[in-house]
Design a protein around this motif. Structure first.
Motif, PDB file in Angstrom:
ATOM      1  N   GLY A 252     -28.636 117.570  69.382  1.00 40.59           N
ATOM      2  CA  GLY A 252     -29.945 117.152  70.187  1.00 40.59           C
ATOM      3  C   GLY A 252     -29.658 116.342  71.164  1.00 40.59           C
ATOM      4  N   ASP A 253     -30.573 116.393  72.376  1.00 41.46           N
ATOM      5  CA  ASP A 253     -30.303 115.484  73.474  1.00 41.46           C
ATOM      6  C   ASP A 253     -30.274 113.981  73.128  1.00 41.46           C
ATOM      7  OD1 ASP A 253     -30.456 117.885  74.893  1.00 41.46           O
ATOM      8  OD2 ASP A 253     -32.576 117.593  75.427  1.00 41.46           O
ATOM      9  N   GLY A 254     -29.387 113.432  73.479  1.00 47.27           N
ATOM     10  CA  GLY A 254     -29.265 111.937  72.913  1.00 47.27           C
ATOM     11  C   GLY A 254     -28.480 111.648  71.833  1.00 47.27           C
ATOM     12  N   ALA A 255     -27.742 112.725  71.406  1.00 45.72           N
ATOM     13  CA  ALA A 255     -26.815 112.678  70.363  1.00 45.72           C
ATOM     14  C   ALA A 255     -25.595 112.025  70.695  1.00 45.72           C
ATOM     15  CB  ALA A 255     -26.602 114.140  69.683  1.00 45.72           C
ATOM     16  N   SER A 256     -24.766 111.666  69.597  1.00 43.99           N
ATOM     17  CA  SER A 256     -23.632 110.857  69.593  1.00 43.99           C
ATOM     18  C   SER A 256     -22.238 111.402  69.106  1.00 43.99           C
ATOM     19  CB  SER A 256     -23.852 109.501  69.227  1.00 43.99           C
ATOM     20  OG  SER A 256     -22.357 108.673  69.311  1.00 43.99           O
ATOM     21  N   VAL A 257     -21.199 111.624  69.524  1.00 43.43           N
ATOM     22  CA  VAL A 257     -20.164 112.228  69.050  1.00 43.43           C
ATOM     23  C   VAL A 257     -19.038 111.152  68.936  1.00 43.43           C
ATOM     24  CG1 VAL A 257     -18.152 113.787  69.379  1.00 43.43           C
ATOM     25  CG2 VAL A 257     -20.434 114.589  69.903  1.00 43.43           C
ATOM     26  N   VAL A 258     -18.642 110.969  67.891  1.00 49.87           N
ATOM     27  CA  VAL A 258     -17.686 109.705  67.627  1.00 49.87           C
ATOM     28  C   VAL A 258     -16.296 110.251  66.955  1.00 49.87           C
ATOM     29  CG1 VAL A 258     -16.923 107.404  66.802  1.00 49.87           C
ATOM     30  CG2 VAL A 258     -19.334 107.908  67.276  1.00 49.87           C
TER      31      VAL A 258
ATOM     32  N   PHE B 203      -9.610 114.386  75.145  1.00 48.08           N
ATOM     33  CA  PHE B 203     -10.612 115.078  74.743  1.00 48.08           C
ATOM     34  C   PHE B 203     -12.082 114.432  74.820  1.00 48.08           C
ATOM     35  CE2 PHE B 203     -13.528 116.373  71.257  1.00 48.08           C
ATOM     36  CZ  PHE B 203     -13.462 117.684  71.408  1.00 48.08           C
ATOM     37  N   THR B 204     -11.829 113.436  74.465  1.00 49.77           N
ATOM     38  CA  THR B 204     -13.159 112.313  74.564  1.00 49.77           C
ATOM     39  C   THR B 204     -13.800 112.097  75.823  1.00 49.77           C
ATOM     40  OG1 THR B 204     -12.623 111.194  72.449  1.00 49.77           O
ATOM     41  CG2 THR B 204     -14.170 109.959  73.918  1.00 49.77           C
ATOM     42  N   ARG B 205     -12.921 111.797  76.723  1.00 50.40           N
ATOM     43  CA  ARG B 205     -13.312 111.239  78.194  1.00 50.40           C
ATOM     44  C   ARG B 205     -13.795 112.479  78.859  1.00 50.40           C
ATOM     45  NH1 ARG B 205     -12.369 106.378  79.977  1.00 50.40           N
ATOM     46  NH2 ARG B 205     -12.448 107.164  82.234  1.00 50.40           N
TER      47      ARG B 205
ATOM     48  N   GLY C  58     -27.400 113.639  78.038  1.00 47.49           N
ATOM     49  CA  GLY C  58     -27.615 112.579  77.133  1.00 47.49           C
ATOM     50  C   GLY C  58     -26.712 112.490  76.039  1.00 47.49           C
ATOM     51  N   VAL C  59     -25.992 113.465  75.825  1.00 44.25           N
ATOM     52  CA  VAL C  59     -24.927 113.197  74.517  1.00 44.25           C
ATOM     53  C   VAL C  59     -23.699 112.531  75.000  1.00 44.25           C
ATOM     54  CG1 VAL C  59     -23.506 114.619  72.970  1.00 44.25           C
ATOM     55  CG2 VAL C  59     -25.762 115.731  73.660  1.00 44.25           C
ATOM     56  N   ARG C  60     -23.464 111.571  74.319  1.00 40.98           N
ATOM     57  CA  ARG C  60     -22.438 110.447  74.441  1.00 40.98           C
ATOM     58  C   ARG C  60     -21.177 110.793  73.536  1.00 40.98           C
ATOM     59  NH1 ARG C  60     -23.203 105.994  72.578  1.00 40.98           N
ATOM     60  NH2 ARG C  60     -25.003 106.552  71.167  1.00 40.98           N
ATOM     61  N   VAL C  61     -20.111 110.506  73.891  1.00 40.14           N
ATOM     62  CA  VAL C  61     -18.783 110.953  73.288  1.00 40.14           C
ATOM     63  C   VAL C  61     -17.940 109.915  73.292  1.00 40.14           C
ATOM     64  CG1 VAL C  61     -16.958 112.699  72.839  1.00 40.14           C
ATOM     65  CG2 VAL C  61     -19.168 113.439  73.923  1.00 40.14           C
ATOM     66  N   ASN C  62     -17.498 109.076  72.357  1.00 42.33           N
ATOM     67  CA  ASN C  62     -16.494 108.106  72.306  1.00 42.33           C
ATOM     68  C   ASN C  62     -15.254 108.152  71.345  1.00 42.33           C
ATOM     69  OD1 ASN C  62     -17.928 106.388  74.173  1.00 42.33           O
ATOM     70  ND2 ASN C  62     -19.680 106.657  73.121  1.00 42.33           N
ATOM     71  N   LEU C  63     -14.496 107.281  71.294  1.00 40.74           N
ATOM     72  CA  LEU C  63     -13.314 107.215  70.597  1.00 40.74           C
ATOM     73  C   LEU C  63     -13.332 105.824  69.878  1.00 40.74           C
ATOM     74  CD1 LEU C  63     -10.812 109.011  69.403  1.00 40.74           C
ATOM     75  CD2 LEU C  63      -9.716 107.737  71.349  1.00 40.74           C
TER      76      LEU C  63
END
Length: 247
Positions: A134-140, A167-169, A179-184
């Motif tokens: 969804g919009d605003g979701a987070s991938v870790v 991949f993350t960056r 608005g989906v954030r992706v971090n490691l």
């Protein structure tokens, strides 16, 4: 209940052991709803299901080979069935394997085994679940701090985890407009099982290299994962958090 009030809809891959298991349980304690994937260890899945049930967590465990597109799509179907389209708040790409082999003895089979589990699975799963995020979701993504330093007898492992940094960056920039954030999160040496980890003399040497004088435990990693998945990290994306005790 909405995601903002605690009932986040969360997927954890490789979630029945080690860091994945601790992460799934931490999300369950926060009130999340879960889909947890696992590979072959049915007993570990059974005991996790019992723990989650004891916490009153609404959870589904899915057996799938996430190194294949078919497995990733099977997981995506389970997620859609559980949460609906666009109903995923958090994806934790935790699936991974270790590898120890001198570079001169590294063959294609071992190279592919490690790269497929540690890197390709994150690509396949994230792509399969793009429509569910969804919009605003987070991938870790769960990587390893060794990716930033390298490890002898682990060229393939170091390379697979280093690939997750790029991949993350890159994915953070591509999904940012939604608005989906992706971090490691990059753990150091972590004692993922009661009898796991390096031999005692090696463990002592590695612990002495850390600023905190000890090796990590799965629970040390869950705090940073939940932070990156939550509203407190709403302006954090494309970053790597090292969780290695200051090694």
């Amino acid at each position: 209940m909405t995601a903002a009030t605690g009932a986040r809809r969360v997927v954890v891959t490789g979630g029945t052991k080690g860091i994945g298991r601790a992460t799934a349980l931490a999300f369950a304690r926060s009130g999340a709803r879960l889909v947890v994937s696992y590979g072959h260890d049915g007993e570990a899945a059974k005991t996790l299901a019992a723990e989650l049930d004891g916490l009153g967590c609404e959870a589904e465990l899915v057996q799938a080979d996430l190194t294949t597109r078919e497995g990733a799509e099977a997981l995506a179907r389970a997620v859609a069935g559980r949460f609906g389209e666009g109903g995923l708040d958090v994806l934790v790409n935790n699936l991974g394997v270790d590898g120890h082999r001198p570079f001169a003895e590294l063959d294609d089979t071992e190279w592919r085994r490690v790269l497929d589990h540690n890197t390709t699975s994150a690509y396949l799963v994230t792509q399969a679940l793009l429509g569910a995020l969804g919009d605003g979701a987070s991938v870790v993504n769960v990587g390893a701090s060794v990716a930033l330093r390298g490890r002898p007898f682990g060229v393939h492992y170091s390379a697979s985890k280093a690939a997750l940094v790029g991949f993350t960056r890159a994915l953070a920039k591509e999904l940012g407009p939604r608005g989906v954030r992706v971090n490691l999160v990059a753990p150091g040496v972590t004692l993922t099982e009661p009898v796991g980890g390096p031999p005692h003399p090696v463990a002592e040497k590695l612990a002495a290299l850390t600023a905190l004088g000890r090796l990590g435990h799965p629970e040390d990693v869950t705090g940073p994962v939940l932070f990156l998945a939550g509203e407190s990290a709403a302006y954090v994306t494309g970053t790597t958090i090292e969780v290695d005790g200051g090694i």
